[in-house]
Design an enzyme around this catalytic site. Structure first.
Site, short mmCIF file in Angstrom:
data_model
loop_
_atom_site.label_atom_id
_atom_site.label_comp_id
_atom_site.label_asym_id
_atom_site.label_seq_id
_atom_site.Cartn_x
_atom_site.Cartn_y
_atom_site.Cartn_z
N SER A 143 46.60 40.08 24.66
CA SER A 143 47.51 40.59 24.03
C SER A 143 47.58 39.73 22.83
O SER A 143 47.09 38.40 22.89
CB SER A 143 49.08 40.61 24.52
OG SER A 143 50.00 40.85 23.57
N TYR A 156 56.78 35.85 27.64
CA TYR A 156 55.29 36.59 27.59
C TYR A 156 54.37 36.02 26.47
O TYR A 156 53.09 35.88 27.09
CB TYR A 156 55.65 38.01 26.56
CG TYR A 156 54.47 38.89 26.93
CD1 TYR A 156 54.00 39.45 28.05
CD2 TYR A 156 54.04 39.77 25.66
CE1 TYR A 156 52.90 40.25 28.04
CE2 TYR A 156 53.19 40.37 25.57
CZ TYR A 156 52.52 40.76 26.70
OH TYR A 156 51.48 41.85 26.85
C1 8X3 Z 1 51.84 43.89 23.57
C2 8X3 Z 1 51.38 43.67 22.15
O1 8X3 Z 1 52.45 43.71 19.89
O2 8X3 Z 1 53.60 45.00 21.58
O3 8X3 Z 1 50.95 42.90 24.65
O4 8X3 Z 1 54.05 42.72 21.73
S1 8X3 Z 1 53.03 43.68 21.44
#
Ligand code: 8X3
Length: 254
Positions: A143, A156
């Protein structure tokens, strides 16, 4: 274990985790269209079956396995059932919550570490002998949150940074054996990601995608197929992919 379709003798085999919806389902579909026998893994077998049926309806080959990446038994069963693996797509993962560090909920942090980091470790470790034998490729869906931090993202961010560290070490450890290791780091993709993050709160999840153009699961799937089908001499360390408004790392909307 529920493998309805044995892998064809000469078909390359691609295992996709978290394949019941979103990026995982789109990736499995796209890899099957590209000629792979796809093994779809996730906890929700009924949803996997629906995706696999669509793949077969389009002439592709697909098998379904119950795969909770936090379960050693599930992961061992997967590795035992598929001795040939050419492509592994570590897609299972996700976020829970956007609390500040002051209000952090440890249970959510543990879940995020367990699915994003240890889940990727478990599946990769179990399939590495097969991937070495095929000189295959490990593609991990990380991500942008594993490269940039944002307020409310600490749990996260920490999990995705840790997953990235795992991927980078793995690349160094297995390159000499011909296994390529690539990380795809998406920004905002319109999937159930936010629904999971906000514990099923539909209005809150929908607001993340309102008034902005987000990537689709298919956009990321196409990139994964591209990376997975390059000649073996071509290694991509990582690709960061965002919608145009997220260039520069704009934080996700709350
Ligand atoms: C998710 C990316 O930008 O929506 O992995 O947080 S974001």
């Amino acid at each position: 274990m529920n493998a309805q379709q044995p892998a064809g003798e000469n078909k390359k085999v691609a295992v996709v985790t978290g394949a019941s919806s979103g990026i995982g389902a789109a990736t499995a579909t796209a890899l099957a269209a590209a000629g792979f026998h796809v093994v779809l893994g996730a906890r929700r077998v009924d949803k996997l079956e629906a995706v696999a049926e669509e793949i077969r309806g389009a002439g592709g080959q697909a098998s379904v396995v119950k795969l909770d990446v936090t379960s050693d038994e599930d992961v061992a069963a997967l590795a035992g059932a598929y001795p040939r693996v050419d492509v592994l797509v570590n897609n299972a993962g996700g976020a829970k919550g956007m609390e500040s560090i002051e209000a952090a909920v440890e249970e959510k942090w543990r879940w995020m570490y367990e699915v994003n980091v240890l889940g990727t470790l478990r599946v990769t470790r179990a399939l590495l002998p097969a991937l070495k034998a095929s000189e295959g490729i490990v593609l991990t869906v990380g991500s942008i949150a594993g490269r940039q931090v944002y307020t409310g993202g600490a749990g996260y961010n920490a999990a995705k940074h840790a997953e990235r560290a795992l991927v980078e070490v793995l690349r160094q450890e297995v390159a000499a054996e011909g296994v390529r290791v690539t990380e795809i780091d998406p920004g905002r993709v319109h999937t159930d990601f936010s629904l999971v993050r906000f514990d099923g709160d539909k209005a809150k999840a929908a607001s993340v995608y309102e008034g902005v153009e987000s990537l689709t699961a298919g956009d990321i799937a196409d990139i994964i197929v591209f990376a997975a089908t390059l000649p073996h001499r071509v290694n991509i360390d990582f690709l960061q992919v965002t919608p145009i408004d997220q260039v520069g790392g704009a934080k996700p909307k709350k």
